[in-house]
Design a protein around this motif. Structure first.
Motif, short mmCIF file in Angstrom:
data_model
loop_
_atom_site.label_atom_id
_atom_site.label_comp_id
_atom_site.label_asym_id
_atom_site.label_seq_id
_atom_site.Cartn_x
_atom_site.Cartn_y
_atom_site.Cartn_z
N CYS A 26 40.75 137.39 110.49
CA CYS A 26 40.15 137.77 111.78
C CYS A 26 38.93 136.90 112.09
CB CYS A 26 39.71 139.23 111.75
SG CYS A 26 41.05 140.41 111.89
N LEU A 27 38.15 136.60 111.07
CA LEU A 27 36.96 135.77 111.26
C LEU A 27 37.34 134.31 111.49
CD1 LEU A 27 34.81 137.27 108.36
CD2 LEU A 27 34.78 137.91 110.78
N LEU A 28 38.33 133.84 110.73
CA LEU A 28 38.70 132.42 110.80
C LEU A 28 39.40 132.07 112.11
CD1 LEU A 28 39.93 131.90 107.12
CD2 LEU A 28 37.73 131.27 108.12
N VAL A 29 40.32 132.93 112.56
CA VAL A 29 41.05 132.59 113.79
C VAL A 29 40.15 132.68 115.02
CG1 VAL A 29 43.31 133.30 112.90
CG2 VAL A 29 41.89 134.96 114.13
N SER A 30 39.05 133.41 114.91
CA SER A 30 38.10 133.45 116.03
C SER A 30 37.56 132.06 116.32
CB SER A 30 36.94 134.40 115.70
OG SER A 30 37.40 135.72 115.53
N VAL A 31 37.44 131.26 115.27
CA VAL A 31 37.01 129.87 115.43
C VAL A 31 38.21 128.97 115.73
CG1 VAL A 31 35.92 127.90 114.27
CG2 VAL A 31 35.08 130.22 113.85
N MET A 32 39.27 129.13 114.95
CA MET A 32 40.41 128.23 115.04
C MET A 32 41.10 128.29 116.41
SD MET A 32 43.86 128.10 112.72
CE MET A 32 44.62 129.49 113.57
N PHE A 33 41.36 129.50 116.92
CA PHE A 33 42.07 129.63 118.19
C PHE A 33 41.28 129.01 119.34
CE2 PHE A 33 45.32 133.28 117.54
CZ PHE A 33 45.80 132.63 116.41
N CYS A 34 39.96 129.17 119.31
CA CYS A 34 39.13 128.56 120.36
C CYS A 34 39.21 127.04 120.29
CB CYS A 34 37.68 129.02 120.24
SG CYS A 34 37.38 130.70 120.81
N MET A 35 39.21 126.51 119.08
CA MET A 35 39.28 125.05 118.94
C MET A 35 40.64 124.53 119.37
SD MET A 35 37.04 124.07 115.57
CE MET A 35 36.59 122.51 116.34
N ILE A 36 41.70 125.27 119.06
CA ILE A 36 43.03 124.87 119.51
C ILE A 36 43.11 124.88 121.03
CG2 ILE A 36 45.45 125.62 119.60
CD1 ILE A 36 45.16 126.49 116.69
N GLY A 37 42.54 125.94 121.65
CA GLY A 37 42.50 125.99 123.11
C GLY A 37 41.72 124.83 123.69
N TYR A 38 40.62 124.47 123.03
CA TYR A 38 39.80 123.33 123.47
C TYR A 38 40.62 122.04 123.45
CZ TYR A 38 36.30 119.63 123.21
OH TYR A 38 35.58 118.49 123.43
N PHE A 39 41.30 121.79 122.33
CA PHE A 39 42.08 120.56 122.21
C PHE A 39 43.26 120.55 123.17
CE2 PHE A 39 40.15 120.38 117.83
CZ PHE A 39 39.38 119.24 118.08
N ASN A 40 43.87 121.70 123.41
CA ASN A 40 44.94 121.77 124.42
C ASN A 40 44.38 121.39 125.79
OD1 ASN A 40 47.05 122.53 122.75
ND2 ASN A 40 46.70 124.72 123.01
N GLY A 41 43.20 121.92 126.12
CA GLY A 41 42.56 121.59 127.39
C GLY A 41 42.21 120.12 127.50
N CYS A 42 41.94 119.48 126.37
CA CYS A 42 41.65 118.05 126.35
C CYS A 42 42.92 117.21 126.45
CB CYS A 42 40.93 117.67 125.05
SG CYS A 42 39.22 118.24 124.95
N GLY A 43 44.07 117.86 126.37
CA GLY A 43 45.32 117.13 126.38
C GLY A 43 45.72 116.59 125.02
N LYS A 44 45.00 116.99 123.97
CA LYS A 44 45.29 116.52 122.61
C LYS A 44 46.31 117.43 121.94
CE LYS A 44 42.21 113.36 123.28
NZ LYS A 44 42.63 111.96 123.54
N THR A 45 47.43 117.64 122.61
CA THR A 45 48.41 118.60 122.13
C THR A 45 49.19 118.09 120.91
OG1 THR A 45 50.02 117.78 123.76
CG2 THR A 45 48.67 119.68 124.39
N LEU A 46 49.26 116.76 120.76
CA LEU A 46 49.94 116.22 119.58
C LEU A 46 49.18 116.57 118.31
CD1 LEU A 46 52.29 114.55 118.52
CD2 LEU A 46 50.88 112.49 118.79
N PHE A 47 47.85 116.47 118.37
CA PHE A 47 47.03 116.87 117.22
C PHE A 47 47.20 118.36 116.93
CE2 PHE A 47 43.14 119.04 115.89
CZ PHE A 47 43.04 118.56 114.59
N VAL A 48 47.23 119.18 117.99
CA VAL A 48 47.41 120.62 117.82
C VAL A 48 48.72 120.90 117.09
CG1 VAL A 48 47.80 122.80 119.05
CG2 VAL A 48 45.99 121.25 119.81
N MET A 49 49.76 120.18 117.46
CA MET A 49 51.05 120.36 116.78
C MET A 49 50.97 119.99 115.31
SD MET A 49 54.70 118.44 117.52
CE MET A 49 54.12 116.89 116.80
N VAL A 50 50.33 118.85 115.02
CA VAL A 50 50.25 118.37 113.64
C VAL A 50 49.47 119.35 112.76
CG1 VAL A 50 49.31 116.56 112.15
CG2 VAL A 50 50.51 115.94 114.25
N GLN A 51 48.30 119.80 113.24
CA GLN A 51 47.51 120.72 112.41
C GLN A 51 48.22 122.05 112.22
OE1 GLN A 51 45.54 123.67 113.43
NE2 GLN A 51 46.73 123.63 115.34
#
Length: 450
Positions: free
Chosen positions: A365-390
């Protein structure tokens, strides 16, 4: 901006929270939407029908995850154009997206209708539930075009900065699905087939009513029927942005299925306990999931406008808010998992097994609070390939191997098996943080938009 929000100016925290709240409500209804079929069929039908709905709905969830991932490409691209001040491009992007998803809907329908039987065999469907499962899948697949349309409508409005319309769409579908289940399953006794029909009809009615509402709304661009064309360039952009997200979501879903299979090998009580815990986790993870989607829409507009610092501040605000709620969720899951598990189970052993597994999820619960926001950030940046890899690294490099190893340690601890998920999240956070600072040193995060 009419009927939406421009996130490139003004305050950050409150607009982000206000946008996230309808997204949160929509995800909650979506979670409930998926539970209604099981609940009603469990009350009015046989065990074989429950198994059929469980197996068939899991398959349809994978398909929906794929569609939602691709649709995120529309959200990102539309948000980017709004941020760039090129709202006139919006109609063309929506037209190209509609054409793309018509093609995807037709392809899904054909594949699922033709291969429903082989897929049911691959999924090791129990013999007594086989025919009902195939029927459920084929009926749902017949309405795939509407399932696609239902999700595309939400992606378009999130790109415009409007999270309320997707909530309306989900609410309409949820109400009609509940009514349809009670009528077709409870009154007419159609069991699994009735649940499938109710699902499709709910999606159809939701799409039709949503389109009627949309006709009365104003948009920051002009959209005509002539915009719905086979535009290879724009269709390709949407698909390129959305496919990595879709691919990751499907593979992550498969990884959790693998964990379920590992737990199933431990016996009935552990299997039931983890099943109850997973249902609870769907609700526990609502807030991080809401910030994930909201961050993508918020950041895409700001990146389009060249406001990279503002996008970074939004990420920090999102993490702070999500983490504050995550602490409360972690406390409840770790110290009161038995009470929460008692909502879905009555057997004392099952509740104890579920509570033990939830202790590991409390850490997550604590970790995904950080991780999901960062994934959303990278999606918004268009860095979806990195999101897929991680995501793939976390699922197949950590989550499955750790859960397998823990299941082989004697005595077996469900807490140990459950630790596979926070271990995966920790590794993914390290990858995200590393990529974040590496990208900022290179000035790369905003480059794609200029």
């Amino acid at each position: 901006m009419s009927e939406g929000q421009n996130f490139t100016k003004g305050k950050i925290l409150m607009p982000l929270v206000k946008f996230a709240l309808p997204v949160l409500a929509a995800i909650f209804l979506q979670t409930m939407y998926g539970a209604v079929d099981m609940l009603v069929v469990g009350q009015f039908a046989q065990a074989a029908d429950v198994s059929a709905v469980s197996t068939g709905s899991w398959l349809m969830q994978l398909i929906t995850a794929f569609v939602v991932g691709i649709a995120m490409g529309t959200t990102i691209l539309l948000g980017r154009k709004i941020g760039e001040g090129r709202a006139e491009e919006g109609g063309k992007i929506i037209g190209a997206s509609i054409m793309l998803f018509i093609v995807i809907g037709v392809v899904i329908t054909v594949i699922m209708e033709v291969f429903a039987v082989p897929i049911a065999r691959i999924m090791q469907t129990p013999p007594e539930a086989f025919e009902a499962t195939v029927s459920y899948v084929r009926i749902c697949s017949a309405g795939a075009v509407f399932i696609v349309a239902y999700n595309v409508i939400g992606s378009i409005f999130r790109g415009l900065g409007d999270s309320k319309m997707p909530l309306v769409t989900v609410a309409i579908a949820c109400v009609f699905n509940i009514a349809g289940d009670l009528l077709l399953v409870g009154v007419f006794g159609l069991a699994a087939a009735g649940a499938a029909i109710a699902t499709v009809l709910a999606q159809v009615l939701s799409v039709v009513i949503s389109l009627l509402i949309i006709r009365r709304r104003q948009f920051p661009f002009v959209f005509h029927k002539k915009d719905i064309v086979f535009d290879k360039k724009r269709m390709g952009e949407v698909f390129r942005l959305g496919f990595p997200i879709a691919f990751q979501d499907v593979l992550v879903g498969i990884s959790f299925l693998a964990i379920t299979a590992i737990v199933n090998s431990l016996g009935g009580i552990p299997s039931a306990g983890v099943g109850v815990a997973e249902k609870l986790c769907g609700f526990i993870m609502l807030v991080p999931s809401a910030f994930n989607q909201s961050m993508a829409a918020f950041v895409s507009q700001n990146m389009g406008a060249g406001e990279t610092k503002r996008a970074k501040k939004a990420l920090l605000c999102g993490i702070g808010m999500s983490l504050a709620v995550g602490v409360l969720m972690a406390y409840g899951a770790y110290f009161h998992g038995d009470i929460l598990s008692g909502i879905f189970a009555r057997d004392g052993e099952v509740i104890a097994a579920s509570a033990e597994y939830l202790k590991a999820y409390a850490i997550d619960c604590l970790l995904v609070s950080v991780m999901f926001c960062m994934i959303g950030y990278f999606n918004g940046c268009g860095k979806t390939l990195f999101v897929m890899v991680q995501g793939i690294v976390g699922a197949f490099g950590v989550r499955i191997p750790v859960s397998f190893l823990m299941s082989r340690m004697v005595p077996v601890s469900l807490f140990g098996v459950g630790l596979a998920t926070p271990c995966s999240s920790a590794v993914q956070i390290v990858l995200c943080v590393g990529y974040f600072f590496w990208g900022y040193r290179r000035g790369d995060h905003g480059r794609h938009y200029r």
